[in-house]
Write a protein that holds these residues in place. Structure first.
Motif, PDB file in Angstrom:
ATOM      1  N   MET A 177       0.848  -1.182   0.000  1.00  0.00           N
ATOM      2  CA  MET A 177       0.000   0.000   0.000  1.00  0.00           C
ATOM      3  C   MET A 177       0.884   1.233   0.000  1.00  0.00           C
ATOM      4  SD  MET A 177      -2.826   0.949   2.811  1.00  0.00           S
ATOM      5  CE  MET A 177      -3.452   2.579   2.925  1.00  0.00           C
ATOM      6  N   SER A 178       0.720   2.105  -0.953  1.00  0.00           N
ATOM      7  CA  SER A 178       1.499   3.328  -1.066  1.00  0.00           C
ATOM      8  C   SER A 178       0.781   4.469  -0.355  1.00  0.00           C
ATOM      9  CB  SER A 178       1.689   3.678  -2.541  1.00  0.00           C
ATOM     10  OG  SER A 178       2.302   4.927  -2.657  1.00  0.00           O
ATOM     11  N   VAL A 179       1.505   5.134   0.507  1.00  0.00           N
ATOM     12  CA  VAL A 179       0.934   6.259   1.231  1.00  0.00           C
ATOM     13  C   VAL A 179       1.479   7.538   0.608  1.00  0.00           C
ATOM     14  CG1 VAL A 179       0.751   7.409   3.452  1.00  0.00           C
ATOM     15  CG2 VAL A 179       0.810   4.920   3.346  1.00  0.00           C
ATOM     16  N   SER A 180       0.614   8.339   0.002  1.00  0.00           N
ATOM     17  CA  SER A 180       1.043   9.614  -0.562  1.00  0.00           C
ATOM     18  C   SER A 180       0.382  10.731   0.229  1.00  0.00           C
ATOM     19  CB  SER A 180       0.680   9.710  -2.042  1.00  0.00           C
ATOM     20  OG  SER A 180      -0.725   9.712  -2.199  1.00  0.00           O
ATOM     21  N   ARG A 181       1.061  11.840   0.288  1.00  0.00           N
ATOM     22  CA  ARG A 181       0.521  12.972   1.022  1.00  0.00           C
ATOM     23  C   ARG A 181      -0.491  13.705   0.158  1.00  0.00           C
ATOM     24  NH1 ARG A 181       6.256  14.999   2.944  1.00  0.00           N
ATOM     25  NH2 ARG A 181       5.294  17.025   2.984  1.00  0.00           N
ATOM     26  N   ARG A 182      -1.549  14.122   0.779  1.00  0.00           N
ATOM     27  CA  ARG A 182      -2.631  14.825   0.088  1.00  0.00           C
ATOM     28  C   ARG A 182      -2.575  16.309   0.410  1.00  0.00           C
ATOM     29  NH1 ARG A 182      -4.383  11.476  -3.636  1.00  0.00           N
ATOM     30  NH2 ARG A 182      -4.859   9.433  -2.815  1.00  0.00           N
ATOM     31  N   CYS A 183      -3.242  17.094  -0.406  1.00  0.00           N
ATOM     32  CA  CYS A 183      -3.360  18.536  -0.199  1.00  0.00           C
ATOM     33  C   CYS A 183      -4.032  18.800   1.144  1.00  0.00           C
ATOM     34  CB  CYS A 183      -4.167  19.139  -1.345  1.00  0.00           C
ATOM     35  SG  CYS A 183      -4.348  20.931  -1.253  1.00  0.00           S
ATOM     36  N   SER A 184      -3.552  19.797   1.863  1.00  0.00           N
ATOM     37  CA  SER A 184      -4.089  20.137   3.185  1.00  0.00           C
ATOM     38  C   SER A 184      -5.423  20.868   3.116  1.00  0.00           C
ATOM     39  CB  SER A 184      -3.092  21.015   3.954  1.00  0.00           C
ATOM     40  OG  SER A 184      -1.899  20.325   4.184  1.00  0.00           O
ATOM     41  N   ARG A 203      -8.613  16.214  -2.699  1.00  0.00           N
ATOM     42  CA  ARG A 203      -8.040  14.877  -2.650  1.00  0.00           C
ATOM     43  C   ARG A 203      -6.851  14.734  -3.595  1.00  0.00           C
ATOM     44  NH1 ARG A 203     -10.807  11.226   0.099  1.00  0.00           N
ATOM     45  NH2 ARG A 203     -10.054   9.514  -1.197  1.00  0.00           N
ATOM     46  N   GLN A 204      -6.344  15.854  -4.099  1.00  0.00           N
ATOM     47  CA  GLN A 204      -5.212  15.819  -5.022  1.00  0.00           C
ATOM     48  C   GLN A 204      -3.916  15.571  -4.252  1.00  0.00           C
ATOM     49  OE1 GLN A 204      -5.462  16.020  -8.378  1.00  0.00           O
ATOM     50  NE2 GLN A 204      -7.668  15.945  -7.954  1.00  0.00           N
ATOM     51  N   PRO A 205      -2.919  14.971  -4.909  1.00  0.00           N
ATOM     52  CA  PRO A 205      -1.633  14.763  -4.234  1.00  0.00           C
ATOM     53  C   PRO A 205      -0.909  16.090  -4.011  1.00  0.00           C
ATOM     54  CG  PRO A 205      -1.513  14.016  -6.512  1.00  0.00           C
ATOM     55  CD  PRO A 205      -2.942  14.382  -6.257  1.00  0.00           C
ATOM     56  N   ALA A 206      -0.222  16.195  -2.906  1.00  0.00           N
ATOM     57  CA  ALA A 206       0.521  17.413  -2.570  1.00  0.00           C
ATOM     58  C   ALA A 206       1.834  17.452  -3.350  1.00  0.00           C
ATOM     59  CB  ALA A 206       0.802  17.450  -1.081  1.00  0.00           C
TER      60      ALA A 206
END
Length: 138
Positions: A1-8, A13-16
């Motif tokens: 499972m890949s954990v990517s950071r999301r926009c604050s 729900r876009q990647p940061a």
């Protein structure tokens, strides 16, 4: 499972891809490449929200270029970080006196210091402050 950071930003729900940091003392908002680690008081933003970023009236926005050609910090960055960690880990060989005109350290508790503006003479140590000679610092 890949954990990517999301926009604050709420409901985004876009990647940061950028990190926003505020420097309150300088009234500056700094928008730079995504930080390597999640930091408290920093905000990760997607490209859309980073482009739309505005600052309060009187504040300056500093936009650091995002270098996407490299996969991370360069060897110079890692070497500088390693040197800083080594320096911080060294035990001081002798306690250094404070700079001239800054007083004399009388006590220490953790990272806090008690500093007097001038040394106390031995005959004044057990007297209340009101009975001591006046300070020459004005």
């Amino acid at each position: 499972m890949s954990v990517s950071r999301r926009c604050s930003r709420t409901a985004c729900r876009q990647p940061a891809v950028f990190t926003l940091t505020y420097v309150y003392a300088d009234s500056t908002a700094v928008l730079g490449p995504l930080a390597a680690y999640v930091e408290p008081h920093c905000y990760d933003l997607c490209a859309m929200h980073a482009d739309r970023l505005t600052a309060p009236l009187g504040w300056e926005v500093v936009r650091l270029p995002a270098d996407t050609s490299t996969g991370g910090p360069g060897s110079d960055d890692l070497e500088a970080l390693a040197n800083a960690v080594r320096e911080a880990g060294r035990k001081p060989t002798a306690r250094q006196p404070p700079p001239t005109g800054q007083g004399v350290e009388t006590a220490r508790r953790g990272h806090l210091r008690v500093v007097r503006s001038e040394p106390v003479r031995p005959d004044e140590r057990n007297q209340p402050r009101s009975a001591r000679r006046p300070s020459r610092d004005v």
